[in-house]
Motif scaffolding. Structure first.
Motif, PDB file in Angstrom:
ATOM      1  N   ASP A 140       0.834  -1.201   0.000  1.00 47.92           N
ATOM      2  CA  ASP A 140       0.000   0.000   0.000  1.00 47.92           C
ATOM      3  C   ASP A 140       0.874   1.259   0.000  1.00 47.92           C
ATOM      4  O   ASP A 140       2.029   1.218   0.445  1.00 47.92           O
ATOM      5  CB  ASP A 140      -0.905   0.011   1.239  1.00 47.92           C
ATOM      6  CG  ASP A 140      -1.919  -1.119   1.244  1.00 47.92           C
ATOM      7  OD1 ASP A 140      -2.218  -1.636   0.159  1.00 47.92           O
ATOM      8  OD2 ASP A 140      -2.393  -1.482   2.336  1.00 47.92           O
ATOM      9  N   PRO A 141       0.335   2.410  -0.465  1.00 42.83           N
ATOM     10  CA  PRO A 141       1.097   3.669  -0.427  1.00 42.83           C
ATOM     11  C   PRO A 141       1.512   4.024   0.999  1.00 42.83           C
ATOM     12  O   PRO A 141       0.767   3.762   1.953  1.00 42.83           O
ATOM     13  CB  PRO A 141       0.101   4.694  -0.991  1.00 42.83           C
ATOM     14  CG  PRO A 141      -0.878   3.887  -1.788  1.00 42.83           C
ATOM     15  CD  PRO A 141      -0.988   2.567  -1.089  1.00 42.83           C
ATOM     16  N   ASP A 142       2.702   4.641   1.124  1.00 38.80           N
ATOM     17  CA  ASP A 142       3.210   4.982   2.452  1.00 38.80           C
ATOM     18  C   ASP A 142       3.764   6.404   2.511  1.00 38.80           C
ATOM     19  O   ASP A 142       4.684   6.695   3.276  1.00 38.80           O
ATOM     20  CB  ASP A 142       4.280   3.976   2.890  1.00 38.80           C
ATOM     21  CG  ASP A 142       5.541   4.062   2.044  1.00 38.80           C
ATOM     22  OD1 ASP A 142       5.502   4.725   0.990  1.00 38.80           O
ATOM     23  OD2 ASP A 142       6.562   3.467   2.443  1.00 38.80           O
ATOM     24  N   ASP A 143       3.205   7.289   1.724  1.00 36.10           N
ATOM     25  CA  ASP A 143       3.762   8.638   1.612  1.00 36.10           C
ATOM     26  C   ASP A 143       3.108   9.619   2.580  1.00 36.10           C
ATOM     27  O   ASP A 143       2.766  10.749   2.214  1.00 36.10           O
ATOM     28  CB  ASP A 143       3.628   9.145   0.177  1.00 36.10           C
ATOM     29  CG  ASP A 143       2.195   9.047  -0.355  1.00 36.10           C
ATOM     30  OD1 ASP A 143       1.374   8.357   0.278  1.00 36.10           O
ATOM     31  OD2 ASP A 143       1.905   9.660  -1.398  1.00 36.10           O
ATOM     32  N   CYS A 144       2.934   9.217   3.830  1.00 29.84           N
ATOM     33  CA  CYS A 144       2.346  10.126   4.810  1.00 29.84           C
ATOM     34  C   CYS A 144       3.379  11.156   5.259  1.00 29.84           C
ATOM     35  O   CYS A 144       4.594  10.924   5.183  1.00 29.84           O
ATOM     36  CB  CYS A 144       1.801   9.352   6.016  1.00 29.84           C
ATOM     37  SG  CYS A 144       3.063   8.758   7.149  1.00 29.84           S
ATOM     38  N   ALA A 145       2.891  12.277   5.747  1.00 32.44           N
ATOM     39  CA  ALA A 145       3.768  13.361   6.198  1.00 32.44           C
ATOM     40  C   ALA A 145       4.126  13.191   7.670  1.00 32.44           C
ATOM     41  O   ALA A 145       3.612  12.313   8.367  1.00 32.44           O
ATOM     42  CB  ALA A 145       3.065  14.703   5.978  1.00 32.44           C
ATOM     43  N   VAL A 146       5.042  14.039   8.141  1.00 37.99           N
ATOM     44  CA  VAL A 146       5.392  14.141   9.554  1.00 37.99           C
ATOM     45  C   VAL A 146       5.118  15.573   9.973  1.00 37.99           C
ATOM     46  O   VAL A 146       5.498  16.523   9.269  1.00 37.99           O
ATOM     47  CB  VAL A 146       6.879  13.796   9.797  1.00 37.99           C
ATOM     48  CG1 VAL A 146       7.235  13.989  11.273  1.00 37.99           C
ATOM     49  CG2 VAL A 146       7.172  12.364   9.360  1.00 37.99           C
ATOM     50  N   GLY A 147       4.422  15.771  11.098  1.00 36.88           N
ATOM     51  CA  GLY A 147       4.096  17.130  11.504  1.00 36.88           C
ATOM     52  C   GLY A 147       3.621  17.199  12.932  1.00 36.88           C
ATOM     53  O   GLY A 147       3.486  16.174  13.619  1.00 36.88           O
ATOM     54  N   PRO A 148       3.355  18.399  13.425  1.00 42.94           N
ATOM     55  CA  PRO A 148       2.881  18.575  14.806  1.00 42.94           C
ATOM     56  C   PRO A 148       1.475  18.017  14.983  1.00 42.94           C
ATOM     57  O   PRO A 148       0.757  17.763  14.010  1.00 42.94           O
ATOM     58  CB  PRO A 148       2.909  20.089  15.000  1.00 42.94           C
ATOM     59  CG  PRO A 148       2.809  20.650  13.620  1.00 42.94           C
ATOM     60  CD  PRO A 148       3.527  19.684  12.720  1.00 42.94           C
ATOM     61  N   ALA A 149       1.087  17.861  16.233  1.00 40.73           N
ATOM     62  CA  ALA A 149      -0.220  17.266  16.542  1.00 40.73           C
ATOM     63  C   ALA A 149      -1.352  18.142  16.032  1.00 40.73           C
ATOM     64  O   ALA A 149      -1.330  19.377  16.173  1.00 40.73           O
ATOM     65  CB  ALA A 149      -0.347  17.045  18.040  1.00 40.73           C
TER      66      ALA A 149
END
Length: 377
Positions: A245-254
């Motif tokens: 499956d696609p795994d291109d999620c971002a990283v960011g603050p809550a």
């Protein structure tokens, strides 16, 4: 216990409470009625009651204690049976028949075998319409079947963690059925990195049910989809995530919500795939906590009310400001004992809150953060 007399005796004993407080008196009643059959009758009755956590109706089943501990939960066995529907199947470690019971409605052909004659006798009672025989799992006795195995992982009441110490050993099992379609049930903590060295090249599936990771299941390459090597199956929601499956999620603050993914997703290493599917992002690339502005359907989340750098005094003040009393604490990436911390906080408020503690960032830039939250349920 398979005779009519034995069944009647078990029916009588099943009417007794056999509670901790009254067990001695109840056992005395059984002994007066059934003499030297008392131990077997009482043990079988108690095992059937324990089995109700795994089976919808174990009232006519026979178990040993070890066999019940290792028996597959009915929901997990049913899921595996759906993946094997229409196949010719040989369960080479059938034990008392838990897998056979799930497979018999869907298999084109089904046979079970085990090396333990006592468990085989129990399987004949539990699944009388399935053919079973005594055989060593490492000596194939069928051809053109999918081989299902559930190696023993206990010895003397202790768990075995080395796959080579399973019974039968995992490397020997792979060798015995090399080139065959093979399904192997394992403990969820099995060291995945060792499987390639043992000769396994297929899919590792992690299954969860009722909030717990139940097992890892190994599927040989011929039984899975091309390119899939990891799968997480969350049976409560009927959801599956794979490493294809696609795994291109971002990283960011809550954002508004923090989500602690299901244990099967985390154990399978599919947090990014799960986040991408549900429009979530990671708080940190090395931490499993996710965040989002909306909750996925049916998923428990933690609504963020406040955020502080983790320090016990600061956390205590922040919780007092939220009138916190009961406090659930979740931790990832920080060396904190939630129970000990809860006692030290000495909260006196009236509100139930959740605290999510995580390490954000790495090296000198890393910091421990505490999120004060309200649980969605």
């Amino acid at each position: 216990m398979r005779s009519d007399d034995g069944r009647r005796a078990l029916t009588e004993v099943a009417e007794l409470a056999l509670s901790d407080s009254g067990r001695v008196a109840d056992i005395a009643t059984v002994r007066a009625r059934f003499g030297d059959r008392t131990a077997a009758l009482v043990e079988t009755t108690l095992l059937r009651r324990r089995a109700a956590a795994k089976f919808a109706d174990p009232s006519s089943w026979l178990f040993t204690d070890d066999a019940l501990q290792q028996a597959t939960t009915e929901t997990v066995a049913a899921h595996r049976a759906r993946r094997l529907a229409g196949a010719r199947i040989h369960d080479v470690t059938c034990s008392v028949g838990a897998e056979l019971a799930a497979l018999r409605p869907v298999a084109a052909l089904l046979v079970g075998s085990d090396i333990d004659p006592v468990r085989l006798a129990m399987a004949r009672n539990n699944v009388p319409d399935v053919e079973v025989c005594r055989a060593d799992a490492l000596r194939p006795v069928t051809r053109d079947t999918v081989v299902l195995a559930d190696p023993g992982r206990r010895s003397g009441g202790r768990r075995r963690f080395d796959p080579r110490a399973y019974a039968p050993p995992l490397d020997e099992l792979f060798d015995a059925y090399r080139g065959r379609d093979l399904v192997v049930k394992c403990a969820p903590g099995i060291p995945f990195e060792q499987l390639g060295d043992l000769g396994f090249d297929g899919e590792i599936e992690l299954c969860s049910s009722a909030g717990s990771v139940r097992e890892a299941c190994l599927w040989s390459a011929g039984l899975t989809e091309p390119g899939v090597r990891r799968r997480a199956t969350v049976l409560d929601r009927g959801e599956q995530v794979t490493d294809a499956d696609p795994d291109d999620c971002a990283v960011g603050p809550a954002g508004r919500w923090i989500i602690d993914p299901d244990g099967a997703v985390v154990r399978a290493g599919l947090v990014r795939q799960y986040a991408t599917r549900h429009g979530l992002w990671q708080l940190d690339p090395d931490i499993a906590y996710l965040s989002g502005d909306e909750l996925p359907d049916g998923v428990r989340g933690f609504e963020v009310l406040g955020e502080v750098g983790f320090d016990e005094k600061r956390l205590r003040r922040e919780l007092a400001a939220h009138d916190a009393g009961a406090c659930e604490i979740l931790v990832r990436g920080v060396d904190v004992d939630p129970d000990a911390l809860r006692r030290r906080l000495k909260l006196r408020g009236s509100q139930a809150v959740s605290v999510v503690i995580a390490r954000i960032g790495t090296g000198a830039a890393g910091r421990a953060v505490a999120f004060i939250c309200r649980s969605s349920r």
